[in-house]
Design a protein around this motif. Structure first.
Motif, PDB file in Angstrom:
ATOM      1  N   TRP A   7       0.835  -1.206   0.000  1.00  0.00           N
ATOM      2  CA  TRP A   7       0.000   0.000   0.000  1.00  0.00           C
ATOM      3  C   TRP A   7       0.864   1.248   0.000  1.00  0.00           C
ATOM      4  O   TRP A   7       0.609   2.190  -0.753  1.00  0.00           O
ATOM      5  CB  TRP A   7      -0.919  -0.011   1.228  1.00  0.00           C
ATOM      6  N   VAL A   8       1.888   1.270   0.827  1.00  0.00           N
ATOM      7  CA  VAL A   8       2.801   2.419   0.872  1.00  0.00           C
ATOM      8  C   VAL A   8       3.439   2.624  -0.497  1.00  0.00           C
ATOM      9  O   VAL A   8       3.536   3.752  -0.994  1.00  0.00           O
ATOM     10  CB  VAL A   8       3.893   2.234   1.950  1.00  0.00           C
ATOM     11  N   GLN A  10       2.281   1.954  -3.403  1.00  0.00           N
ATOM     12  CA  GLN A  10       1.314   2.508  -4.361  1.00  0.00           C
ATOM     13  C   GLN A  10       0.952   3.949  -4.032  1.00  0.00           C
ATOM     14  O   GLN A  10       0.894   4.803  -4.907  1.00  0.00           O
ATOM     15  CB  GLN A  10       0.049   1.650  -4.378  1.00  0.00           C
ATOM     16  N   ARG A  11       0.695   4.219  -2.753  1.00  0.00           N
ATOM     17  CA  ARG A  11       0.218   5.537  -2.337  1.00  0.00           C
ATOM     18  C   ARG A  11       1.339   6.568  -2.285  1.00  0.00           C
ATOM     19  O   ARG A  11       1.145   7.740  -2.583  1.00  0.00           O
ATOM     20  CB  ARG A  11      -0.453   5.415  -0.959  1.00  0.00           C
ATOM     21  N   PHE A  12       2.534   6.119  -1.906  1.00  0.00           N
ATOM     22  CA  PHE A  12       3.690   7.012  -1.764  1.00  0.00           C
ATOM     23  C   PHE A  12       4.855   6.411  -2.554  1.00  0.00           C
ATOM     24  O   PHE A  12       5.775   5.830  -1.975  1.00  0.00           O
ATOM     25  CB  PHE A  12       4.069   7.166  -0.286  1.00  0.00           C
ATOM     26  N   ASP A  35      -4.012   7.760   4.544  1.00  0.00           N
ATOM     27  CA  ASP A  35      -4.695   7.451   3.300  1.00  0.00           C
ATOM     28  C   ASP A  35      -5.649   8.568   2.898  1.00  0.00           C
ATOM     29  O   ASP A  35      -5.694   8.970   1.729  1.00  0.00           O
ATOM     30  CB  ASP A  35      -5.456   6.132   3.429  1.00  0.00           C
ATOM     31  N   ALA A  38      -3.570  11.639   1.848  1.00  0.00           N
ATOM     32  CA  ALA A  38      -2.936  11.420   0.544  1.00  0.00           C
ATOM     33  C   ALA A  38      -3.957  11.489  -0.585  1.00  0.00           C
ATOM     34  O   ALA A  38      -3.645  11.939  -1.691  1.00  0.00           O
ATOM     35  CB  ALA A  38      -2.211  10.077   0.524  1.00  0.00           C
ATOM     36  N   THR A  39      -5.184  11.058  -0.318  1.00  0.00           N
ATOM     37  CA  THR A  39      -6.248  11.150  -1.320  1.00  0.00           C
ATOM     38  C   THR A  39      -6.555  12.599  -1.643  1.00  0.00           C
ATOM     39  O   THR A  39      -6.737  12.970  -2.805  1.00  0.00           O
ATOM     40  CB  THR A  39      -7.531  10.446  -0.804  1.00  0.00           C
ATOM     41  N   PRO A  42      -2.688  14.364  -3.447  1.00  0.00           N
ATOM     42  CA  PRO A  42      -1.851  13.369  -4.128  1.00  0.00           C
ATOM     43  C   PRO A  42      -0.471  13.896  -4.517  1.00  0.00           C
ATOM     44  O   PRO A  42       0.497  13.132  -4.538  1.00  0.00           O
ATOM     45  CB  PRO A  42      -2.683  13.003  -5.368  1.00  0.00           C
ATOM     46  N   ALA A  45       1.722  13.450  -1.603  1.00  0.00           N
ATOM     47  CA  ALA A  45       2.032  12.033  -1.423  1.00  0.00           C
ATOM     48  C   ALA A  45       3.150  11.583  -2.361  1.00  0.00           C
ATOM     49  O   ALA A  45       4.027  10.805  -1.971  1.00  0.00           O
ATOM     50  CB  ALA A  45       0.777  11.191  -1.656  1.00  0.00           C
TER      51      ALA A  45
END
Length: 204
Positions: A7-8, A10-12, A35, A38-39, A42, A45
């Motif tokens: 997840w990290v 993908q998100r960061f 989360d 970051a949404t 972005p 992020a």
């Protein structure tokens, strides 16, 4: 942990993750808040380079700083394991701060949401200064003695409308204002906070 690391990633996508001294229960609490932030942000992020439990602020003194972030380049956010491993310690620290006026009303109940969104506010501060200078200038002018003068000094009394911690300077006034609008009830916001929220959302 493998799912969390995925997840990290993908998100960061640029972030190096250091998980030492915190278990998955703690990281799950942190991730739920990160989360959402970051949404909403972005670009911030993508710029983040470190999510870590290591920071000089608590290497020498374990009790003190609960978390930290880079308000200059926006590349690092760090969580002190002493507090995040035991959430009641965060509650206790914020309760004392709230009673003394250091933290805004409701910070004790907000707990990690207040701390993490404050640190994320530092990252937003750095990102806006780099990529949206006009909006950044308008936001920081809210706590200037003369908002019309870009060279105007910081007004500690205006920042105190947010909380006493915001009086420390522009980065912390910005981060506290950013944090408060994430979790505090709007009917508690002073006019400065309402204007901050409008500008941050791009409203005229």
């Amino acid at each position: 942990m493998a799912q969390f690391k995925a997840w990290v990633g993908q998100r960061f996508p640029r972030a190096t993750l250091v998980t030492e001294e915190l278990d998955m229960k703690a990281w799950n609490r942190i991730a739920a808040i990160l989360d959402g932030l970051a949404t909403d942000w972005p670009g911030v992020a993508v710029e983040l380079g470190w999510i870590t439990t290591k920071h000089p602020l608590w290497e020498m003194k374990v009790q003190g700083a609960i978390a930290a972030a880079d308000s200059v380049f926006g590349e690092k956010i760090a969580f002190n394991p002493f507090y995040f491993d035991q959430p009641r310690r965060i509650t206790q620290a914020l309760s004392l701060g709230e009673k003394g006026g250091l933290h805004p009303a409701g910070a004790r109940r907000a707990r990690e949401s207040h701390i993490i969104s404050h640190e994320w506010g530092h990252l937003v501060h750095a990102w806006l200064r780099r990529y949206d200078r006009e909006r950044w200038s308008t936001l920081i002018a809210l706590c200037a003695v003369d908002p019309a003068d870009r060279r105007s000094p910081f007004d500690r009394d205006k920042a105190a409308a947010i909380c006493q911690y915001a009086r420390r300077g522009i980065p912390d006034a910005f981060a506290e204002a950013f944090s408060v609008i994430q979790w505090q009830k709007q009917d508690l916001w002073p006019e400065l906070m309402k204007r901050f929220d409008q500008i941050l959302r791009g409203e005229p």
